[in-house]
Scaffold this active site. Sequence first.
Site, PDB file in Angstrom:
ATOM      1  N   GLU A 111      -2.834  81.484   3.412  1.00  0.00           N
ATOM      2  CA  GLU A 111      -2.645  80.097   3.841  1.00  0.00           C
ATOM      3  C   GLU A 111      -1.156  79.809   3.812  1.00  0.00           C
ATOM      4  OE1 GLU A 111      -5.128  77.330   1.312  1.00  0.00           O
ATOM      5  OE2 GLU A 111      -6.009  79.270   0.836  1.00  0.00           O
ATOM      6  N   LYS A 113       1.996  77.663   2.599  1.00  0.00           N
ATOM      7  CA  LYS A 113       2.279  76.870   1.405  1.00  0.00           C
ATOM      8  C   LYS A 113       2.926  75.562   1.851  1.00  0.00           C
ATOM      9  CE  LYS A 113       3.919  77.413  -3.318  1.00  0.00           C
ATOM     10  NZ  LYS A 113       4.745  76.232  -3.520  1.00  0.00           N
ATOM     11  N   ASP A 115       4.576  72.095   1.950  1.00  0.00           N
ATOM     12  CA  ASP A 115       5.606  71.598   1.054  1.00  0.00           C
ATOM     13  C   ASP A 115       5.528  70.075   0.937  1.00  0.00           C
ATOM     14  OD1 ASP A 115       7.664  71.805  -0.670  1.00  0.00           O
ATOM     15  OD2 ASP A 115       9.219  72.153   0.830  1.00  0.00           O
ATOM     16  N   TYR A 222      -6.489  72.686   0.375  1.00  0.00           N
ATOM     17  CA  TYR A 222      -6.430  74.134   0.178  1.00  0.00           C
ATOM     18  C   TYR A 222      -7.407  74.661  -0.869  1.00  0.00           C
ATOM     19  CZ  TYR A 222      -3.259  72.742  -3.595  1.00  0.00           C
ATOM     20  OH  TYR A 222      -2.712  72.149  -4.694  1.00  0.00           O
ATOM     21  N   LYS A 309       7.481  83.215  -1.330  1.00  0.00           N
ATOM     22  CA  LYS A 309       8.383  82.115  -0.997  1.00  0.00           C
ATOM     23  C   LYS A 309       9.371  82.556   0.075  1.00  0.00           C
ATOM     24  CE  LYS A 309       7.818  78.529  -3.934  1.00  0.00           C
ATOM     25  NZ  LYS A 309       8.404  77.981  -5.136  1.00  0.00           N
ATOM     26  N   CYS A 403      41.318  54.503   7.780  1.00  0.00           N
ATOM     27  CA  CYS A 403      40.280  54.538   8.800  1.00  0.00           C
ATOM     28  C   CYS A 403      40.778  55.278  10.041  1.00  0.00           C
ATOM     29  CB  CYS A 403      39.887  53.103   9.157  1.00  0.00           C
ATOM     30  SG  CYS A 403      38.747  53.023  10.545  1.00  0.00           S
ATOM     31  N   CYS A 406      41.096  52.256  12.907  1.00  0.00           N
ATOM     32  CA  CYS A 406      42.028  51.123  12.837  1.00  0.00           C
ATOM     33  C   CYS A 406      43.139  51.334  11.819  1.00  0.00           C
ATOM     34  CB  CYS A 406      41.255  49.843  12.529  1.00  0.00           C
ATOM     35  SG  CYS A 406      40.615  49.820  10.854  1.00  0.00           S
ATOM     36  N   CYS A 421      35.635  51.247   5.547  1.00  0.00           N
ATOM     37  CA  CYS A 421      36.717  50.516   6.180  1.00  0.00           C
ATOM     38  C   CYS A 421      36.273  49.056   6.163  1.00  0.00           C
ATOM     39  CB  CYS A 421      36.913  50.991   7.620  1.00  0.00           C
ATOM     40  SG  CYS A 421      37.905  49.842   8.591  1.00  0.00           S
ATOM     41  N   CYS A 427      38.267  46.476  13.519  1.00  0.00           N
ATOM     42  CA  CYS A 427      38.067  47.919  13.684  1.00  0.00           C
ATOM     43  C   CYS A 427      37.160  48.123  14.900  1.00  0.00           C
ATOM     44  CB  CYS A 427      37.413  48.457  12.411  1.00  0.00           C
ATOM     45  SG  CYS A 427      37.201  50.230  12.392  1.00  0.00           S
TER      46      CYS A 427
HETATM   47  P1  AMP Z   1       4.550  75.861  -7.361  1.00  0.00           P
HETATM   48  O1  AMP Z   1       4.724  74.365  -7.449  1.00  0.00           O
HETATM   49  O2  AMP Z   1       5.673  76.547  -6.680  1.00  0.00           O
HETATM   50  O3  AMP Z   1       4.167  76.464  -8.654  1.00  0.00           O
HETATM   51  O4  AMP Z   1       3.317  76.077  -6.387  1.00  0.00           O
HETATM   52  C1  AMP Z   1       2.074  75.548  -6.677  1.00  0.00           C
HETATM   53  C2  AMP Z   1       1.793  74.414  -5.755  1.00  0.00           C
HETATM   54  O5  AMP Z   1       1.784  74.838  -4.399  1.00  0.00           O
HETATM   55  C3  AMP Z   1       0.446  73.835  -5.943  1.00  0.00           C
HETATM   56  O6  AMP Z   1       0.459  72.844  -6.962  1.00  0.00           O
HETATM   57  C4  AMP Z   1       0.139  73.227  -4.616  1.00  0.00           C
HETATM   58  O7  AMP Z   1       0.443  71.871  -4.663  1.00  0.00           O
HETATM   59  C5  AMP Z   1       1.091  73.871  -3.654  1.00  0.00           C
HETATM   60  N1  AMP Z   1       0.430  74.474  -2.484  1.00  0.00           N
HETATM   61  C6  AMP Z   1       0.811  74.268  -1.209  1.00  0.00           C
HETATM   62  N2  AMP Z   1       0.035  74.922  -0.358  1.00  0.00           N
HETATM   63  C7  AMP Z   1      -0.892  75.563  -1.083  1.00  0.00           C
HETATM   64  C8  AMP Z   1      -1.998  76.418  -0.759  1.00  0.00           C
HETATM   65  N3  AMP Z   1      -2.278  76.743   0.512  1.00  0.00           N
HETATM   66  N4  AMP Z   1      -2.741  76.889  -1.775  1.00  0.00           N
HETATM   67  C9  AMP Z   1      -2.458  76.566  -3.057  1.00  0.00           C
HETATM   68  N5  AMP Z   1      -1.435  75.786  -3.434  1.00  0.00           N
HETATM   69  C10 AMP Z   1      -0.653  75.282  -2.456  1.00  0.00           C
HETATM   70 ZN    ZN Z   2      38.464  50.805  10.683  1.00  0.00          ZN
END
Ligand code: AMP
Ligand code: ZN
Length: 664
Positions: A111, A113, A115, A222, A309, A403, A406, A421, A427
Amino acid sequence: MSIQKKIESLRAKLHLYNFEYYVNDNSLINDFEFDQLMKELKEMENNNPEFYDSNSPSQRVGGQITKNFKTVEHKERMYSLGNTYSEEEIQDWINRIKKTLEDRTPSFTCELKYDGASISLTYEKGVLVRAVTRGDGTKGDDVTQNVKTIPNVPLKLRGNYPDFFEVRGEIVMPLAGFSELNKKRVSAGEDPYMNPRNTASGSLKLQDSSETAKRPLTCLIYALIGKNLDFKEHYQSLVEARSWGFTIPETLIHASSKHQILEYINSWEKKRGELSYEIDGIVIKVNDLKDQELLGFTSKSPRWAISYKYQAEQVATTLETVTYQVGRTGAITPVANLTPVLLSGTMVKRASLHNADQIKKLDLRIGDKVYVEKGGEIIPKIVDVDPKNRAPIENRISYIKICPDCRTKLVRIEGEAQHYCLNLDGCSTQIIGKIQHYIGRNAMDIEGLGSETVSLLFLEGLIKNTADLYTLREEQLMPLERMAQKSVDNLLLVVKNSKKQPFAKVLFGLGIRFVGATVAKRLANHFGTMENLMEANQEELIGVDDIGNRIAQSLVQFFKNPKNIELIKRLKSYGVTMKEETKALSSEILVGKNILISGVFETFSRNDLKKLIEENGGKVSSSISSKTSFILAGEGMGPSKKVKAENLGIQIISETSFLALLET
Ligand code: AMP
Ligand code: ZN
């Protein structure tokens, strides 16, 4: 049909439309029709509070206030994930697994990850009952009210779901929404948010859920967790959960070998720029749930899952020059001009340097090899300097003192990172910027004038401020380059028409720092006229809902300046709207009343109550003063407020008595 039936049928319809839209990508009706039905539902719910349902689709708009988020223990701990950065580390992980599984190679899932901010959602009998942040893994914050506003979080499930279970997912802010949000902030004179991840987690902790509702968030699931769920595989459990209404990205795959895992890693490393949200790697999991059980957990993370990562996308290039931009508020932003380089699919020529401190921290020199990274920011940023490729010390950047436009000496306001400024009306970049802001779509919407024409008119000496727009005459415009009779007629007409724009747009158009379109609306609504607003002191301003210290200060400052007063007088004399159009009221029961809403309410959301008050002629304020007429209190009104109210002898009334008052 009885009222109750009607409400229930509307709710069922809206749940279905949501489900089809977010899960099956299928629009059964258009946005307008959807909004109409939602409005109808809200109205019926308001009029018939006895049929309240905490999971009605109307909960999406929010309005509940949470002062302190309740801490909730996780039934099952939310672990973090072990990290890997190379093929070898993945091989090591597979080897460790094989040991426990007596040399058997299990099958895997891959899957992305996602963010964002992790979330645990608990469902009982198909209804969302709780949403809790990860917190420290054993307990997190109850953010249910806020999470309910996220459109793809199902409030009621469909299909064949278990009675009790939990799903886990990530709440992310897609990039498009993030940059839209930032554009709005920048145009309101506010600092842009740094990245989508922090903005997503911050959005979950807002006190007013109607604010969360405005944030473009989405929830990607997930994992599925629960006792006695009869699934054999992780993959299958997610696919099944999809049919109940959850969003599980189609990027989820089965993988039976290391080779397939690596293919997945590499292909997403290349394609990650095409995703609508950010990822920081991929997650590999053992698919068979029995195998997962055999493998168990370390003290920090599951042994059956690991993340790979990605390095943040970075490229090296050369810093050629630094230029300084002057914003319409006078804020100076240093910009790095780079040797063009390709970064995740786009050619990058410039990077943000934020402020003087940033430049000093990196000890930047012209000619340095620098690393550029693309976060969720609008333009990329310089994150580091290559120590092996330093330019000589003579090239060290010394931050400008005057600036660039001006030549006024720059100042640094205490508590702010930016230089300014302060030559506000001498200006030219600031002046042009201010007029361009005034004609913008969210302000006076003078389309057909255009930013370039504004510059031209300024450079020709025809306008020095926004009021001058209204004194333009045909004979001044005709001699200008690229102007014909028709374009001149049109220009004069659109400028004239702008006088009819509502007061809130005029207020926003003035470009007062921190006064964005929403704040302007709130102010226009509360004060009604420009005069009232100009007379308001700091305390009265803070008394208005959503107006904090910073905005109040900025307003007071703005109206202290005689030049601004003069400008407003002139705009008014040309017929620009300076007061709120009076709306037809449902009654005048609350005219002249300043009402404070406090606490959480049973039947109405705060927004609804606000609307009710305004529709009956009252005003809503957010802090107690001697001008407060009474306090409309729900559950959990703060004790300090109570004391203050008692001291001032202000009456406190409940939701029920308030409604009774409106009846009279
Ligand atoms: P970390 O914070 O780096 O330890 O990673 C763990 C976190 O990754 C988990 O708490 C999830 O919130 C996040 N995460 C994002 N995508 C996934 C996924 N596909 N499966 C599991 N965890 C995920
Ligand atoms: Zn200015």
